[in-house]
Structures are given as C-alpha cells and as structure tokens.
Design a protein around this motif. Structure first.
Motif, PDB file in Angstrom:
ATOM      1  N   GLU A 107      46.066  21.255  40.146  1.00 57.01           N
ATOM      2  CA  GLU A 107      47.101  21.620  41.006  1.00 57.01           C
ATOM      3  C   GLU A 107      47.322  23.144  41.003  1.00 57.01           C
ATOM      4  N   GLY A 108      47.383  23.539  42.245  1.00 58.47           N
ATOM      5  CA  GLY A 108      47.565  25.061  42.435  1.00 58.47           C
ATOM      6  C   GLY A 108      48.982  25.685  41.711  1.00 58.47           C
ATOM      7  N   PHE A 109      48.953  26.757  41.486  1.00 60.94           N
ATOM      8  CA  PHE A 109      50.217  27.392  41.046  1.00 60.94           C
ATOM      9  C   PHE A 109      50.413  28.563  42.193  1.00 60.94           C
ATOM     10  N   ASP A 110      51.742  28.917  42.507  1.00 61.00           N
ATOM     11  CA  ASP A 110      52.098  29.447  43.754  1.00 61.00           C
ATOM     12  C   ASP A 110      52.709  30.956  42.871  1.00 61.00           C
ATOM     13  N   LEU A 111      53.024  31.009  41.910  1.00 59.93           N
ATOM     14  CA  LEU A 111      53.569  32.122  41.043  1.00 59.93           C
ATOM     15  C   LEU A 111      53.281  32.181  39.665  1.00 59.93           C
ATOM     16  N   VAL A 112      52.553  33.276  39.047  1.00 63.07           N
ATOM     17  CA  VAL A 112      52.348  33.367  37.775  1.00 63.07           C
ATOM     18  C   VAL A 112      53.189  34.762  37.262  1.00 63.07           C
TER      19      VAL A 112
END
Length: 538
Positions: A107-112
């Motif tokens: 699953e992708g991350f939109d903010l790190v």
C-alpha cells in the motif's frame, strides 16, 4: 540500471490518505499527527514514534505489523522492507507498478515525515567513535531519498518547521497536495541527506586524519536569507555547518537590525582575531573594517584596551566591528557607543552593558558564550571556478622559544612581548601585511598591498596620522616594533619600517636575500627575530 516505467503523467494533486512517521526529533509530532488523523489520514510509524502516537491517544499502526517482521539488530533494521520501500517508490498510475503492488499487498504512502538520527549533535557532544557510528542513520536517509525520488506521489517532510505548511496546503486543496509543493519538499529532502552525508564523511576524514579524501563534500543548514550579498545586486544566505566553534554562527543576537553579509564576514574576522588573546591573562579588543584590523590592543580592562585600539586608526574605526575577549561591561560599552559601530561581539555582556547598547537601536550586540580556540584544528574552504580550495585553518602560533635572533642586537623583553603581539595580529591581516605595535597595541597597519614596501609605507602613514589626530608631536611608530606576515624579499621594506621609527622586527625569514636584510637591520641598529612560520592571508 533502473528500468524506466511507462511514460505516465505525474498527477497534479495527490489525496492524502496514508502517512508514515519515523522521527528522532519529536518537535510538533503529536499535533501534526493529530491534525492529519482529523483529516482522515491513516498513521503508520516506527517503534518509538508509534509508541508516542499511541500514548497520545492516536490510532497508529506499527511498521512491524505492516511488514510482518519485528525490528531487529537493536533497531538497525526496521524499515528496509519491500512493503515500506514499495509503498514509497511505487508509481501508482503505472500499470506494471500498480499490478505488482497489488500482487504483493503493498500500500502506498502519501506522506513521509522523517528526521534523521542526530549525528551532527552527537559528534559535537562526544569524541567516542562507537557512539558516533551508532548515530549514523541508514533507514532514515533511505526512506527520505525514496520518497523524494517519487515526489510525483509522495510528500516528504524532513523538517518539523514544514508541518504547518503541509496542513495549510491540504486545507487549501481539499485534502490533496499539489505537484509544485511536493517538488519543493523533495528538493529540501535531498539537500538534507546531502548535508547529513557531508557531516558523516567529514567526520571520518577528521578522525582518520585524512587531509585529502578522494571525494569531499560540505553541508550546512540555513540560518537566514540575507537581504543581499557583498553588493545589492548579489543574492546571499547564511548557513551553519554545525562546527562546535563559538563565533558569529553560534552567537545569540541580543539587539540590533539584521546582520548583513559583510557584517557576518567582518564579525567573524574580528572575533577570530581577538580570541588570540587569553582573557585570563589580559583584556583584548579588536576593531575590524572590511575584514582587516584597524586597531587591536590589550589592557588591564576592556575600556583601556578599547581606547588603545581606537587610537590606532579612529577614522577607519567609524562604522566598524568591535570584538572583545571578555564579558562586555558598562565602562567599555559607554566608550564603544560614542562612535558609530556596526556590531559588538563578545563572549557575554552584563545587564548594564546591554542597557547602554540598547540606546543605539541599530547596533547589533552578539554574545557567543565563549571564545574560539585559535589552536584548534579546522577546515577552511574557498571557491574557484569549477572547484574548491580546502585547507586546514591557520592554527599556527609562535612563542618566545620559537624565535631565532638573527641580528647583533637582541630585542629587549618589552620588545619581545610586542613582537609576539604584532605577529599574532599580522596572522589576521590580509597579505601583504605589516603591523606596527607599541605597548601592547597596534599603532599602524598596512594590509593587502601588492608590494610589502607599500604595506610598510601605509602602516607608517597610519601611525603618523593617528599621532596627529591625538595631538601628539611625533608618530606613534617611534619606538615601536614591526611584524611582517612573510619574509622581506629585499631590505627596502625593512628600511621603511626603520625610517618610520621601529626598533625591532619579527618576520618568518627564508628569503634568498636574508643575509642582505639582516645586514641592513644591523646597520640600522634594529633587533630582528625569525619565526620560521609565515601567515599569508589572501
């Protein structure tokens, strides 16, 4: 070599749905994470960061639960996993990437939000090798670079100061981030990892005593954007490298308007010079103009030292920088504010002195908490077209034991003290440098001339001008000693000093014509000593 994805357009807006946190600096963490949660963003975090979020009542998922594997090796390995880096690097609208992410449950991350192990602070606080190495971050930079590379889809935040702008951007774009914003965050992230790696590689070069490593990098953090550089048409900014050295980069500004580019350059020169004089032994004051001293003196008090320094060149001192090696007191402050001064820098200042300086609202007052060590190792860097010139800081110093008397007459004890003082000042004067000193104070300075004779002549003129300004009948150079930052190639520069009234000379020696210069000194009745060390300052 990376296989290029199919050519897909980067999205202008990316909705914020999932965020990954791994921070060593928890400043603003809880408020930022809570604000994201309130906007419907799912929170994932590494061990201690996750615990902090949960303890604050936030529903955070531990990275270990995402990857199905615990942190191991004392926390050295916790995010280096396809379910983390796939979520950072996956190009969501590329069919191949999307299919692989779905197949492997990524699953992708939109903010790190990542900030790195405090390596710079660690090496500033300890010299322990093992502790420093353990504070070299691996997973943090890897995640930062991955997210920054994939800024088409991921917002990477490496600075807690940017938390507010992220929230403002989300609110202004219905919960999404624009591409231009993500690009700016990516650029900052790569700059951060570059500076971090520069700190690590620079530390290794120091501990291994490797003066010329195959690759050299330098990094710093922005202190402030300047109004302009040396001239109004030049843009400029001030960066701190993290070096633990008291000075203008570490100072606290108690009052006054913003420092200019030239102020910072000159203030650094002033403070490095005045630090040559041990405050436990004597009070010292240096007055600087255009990075050159126009007056340096020692005394029983700062006020006495300031009066002696000012006498050397009161005209040039107008609009100058004043550096002190002791706590600024009221007596010295009253004298300094009598003429227009740009900056005062000192290790500290009394409350009474601060109040006196406050009457001059534009006068900058900086306190550093200490003095730089003039004998400490360090590195200086200059740019040239297409390259960098890197060298050790000039930490060279000479003592009486280092001096070689080369003339028939040896200098008196008083002359020796002034000779050492003069040579210490000459180290901080632009070459060619000639410095006249009498009774622990400069009485004439010649700087930056193409000819050493010209420097000597200018210094003599300054001494004569200062005498006239003080209403004295003869030049201040009479009975002085003189220092040259490098050898006299001919006797003419030395003879110019003798004509001005100097009685003793200190110079490195080493000229092919040393014998001629020594003979000229003997003929003029001068005492002369060689140091064997020169102090070019270009």
């Amino acid at each position: 070599m990376a296989v290029p994805p199919s050519k897909v357009a980067l999205p202008e807006l990316v909705p914020m749905k999932r965020a990954l946190f791994s921070v060593s600096d928890s400043t603003g963490l809880i408020d930022f994470a809570r604000a994201l949660h309130e906007r419907g963003v799912a929170l994932v975090a590494t061990g201690s960061t996750c615990k902090a979020l949960i303890d604050a009542g936030l529903p955070a998922t531990n990275v270990a639960d995402v990857i199905g594997f615990p942190e191991i090796l004392g926390g050295r390995v916790k995010t280096l996993h396809p379910k983390i880096h796939g979520g950072l690097l996956g190009i969501r609208n590329d069919p191949v990437h999307a299919a692989e992410m779905e197949e492997h449950g990524i699953e992708g991350f939109d903010l790190v939000a990542v900030n790195l192990y405090p390596f710079e602070k660690t090496i500033a606080a300890t010299e322990d090798y093992a502790t420093a190495v353990e504070n070299i971050d691996i997973g943090g930079p890897a995640m930062t670079r991955a997210a920054a590379k994939n800024h088409g889809f991921v917002s990477i935040v490496v600075d807690p100061a940017d938390y507010a702008s992220v929230l403002e951007t989300l609110d202004a774009n219905a919960g999404s981030t624009p591409l231009a914003f993500r690009k700016r965050l990516a650029g900052k992230a790569f700059a951060r990892t570059a500076a971090y790696d520069a700190a690590v590689s620079g530390w290794f070069a120091r501990v291994l005593e490797e003066p010329a490593p195959a690759w050299r990098s330098f990094g710093g953090s922005l202190r402030e954007v300047m109004r302009y550089g040396e001239n109004p048409h030049q843009e400029a900014a001030f960066y701190a490298t993290g070096e633990v050295r008291p000075g203008v980069s570490t100072a606290k500004q108690l009052q006054g308007k913003q420092l200019s580019y030239n102020n910072i350059n000159d203030t650094d020169a002033a403070f490095e010079l005045v630090a040559e004089f041990d405050p436990a032994e004597t009070a010292a004051v240096a007055i600087i103009k255009h990075a050159n001293p126009c007056g340096v003196a020692t005394g029983a008090t700062l006020a006495e030292a300031y009066d002696k320094a000012l006498r050397c060149d009161p005209v040039s001192a107008f609009g100058g920088i004043v550096a002190l090696n002791r706590t600024l007191d009221a007596e010295a402050a009253k004298k300094i504010v009598e003429i227009f001064t740009e900056v005062i820098i000192a290790p500290d200042a009394t409350d009474e002195a601060v109040a006196i300086v406050a009457a001059k609202k534009n006068l900058r007052l900086l306190v550093t908490g200490g003095l730089p060590d003039p004998a400490a190792r360090g590195t200086t860097v200059k740019t040239v077209a297409g390259g960098l010139l890197v060298q050790d800081r000039d930490a060279g110093r000479v003592s009486k034991a280092d001096l070689k008397v080369v003339t028939r007459r040896a200098p008196s004890d008083a002359e020796l003290d002034d000779l050492l003082f003069a040579f210490r000042v000459a180290k901080h004067v632009k070459s060619n440098a000639i410095v006249y000193v009498k009774d622990g104070a400069t009485v004439g300075v010649g700087a930056g001339q193409m000819s050493r004779v010209d420097s000597s002549t200018i210094a003599a003129k300054k001494a004569a001008d200062a005498a006239r300004t003080a209403g004295l009948p003869e030049t201040l150079a009479k009975g002085s000693v003189v220092a040259s930052d490098a050898f006299f190639p001919f006797a003419d520069g030395l003879l110019a000093a003798a004509e001005a009234g100097a009685t003793a000379v200190i110079q490195p020696g080493g000229s092919m014509r040393d014998d001629e210069v020594i003979a000229a000194a003997d003929a003029a009745g001068l005492a002369m000593v060689f140091t064997g060390m020169r102090h070019f300052r270009h």
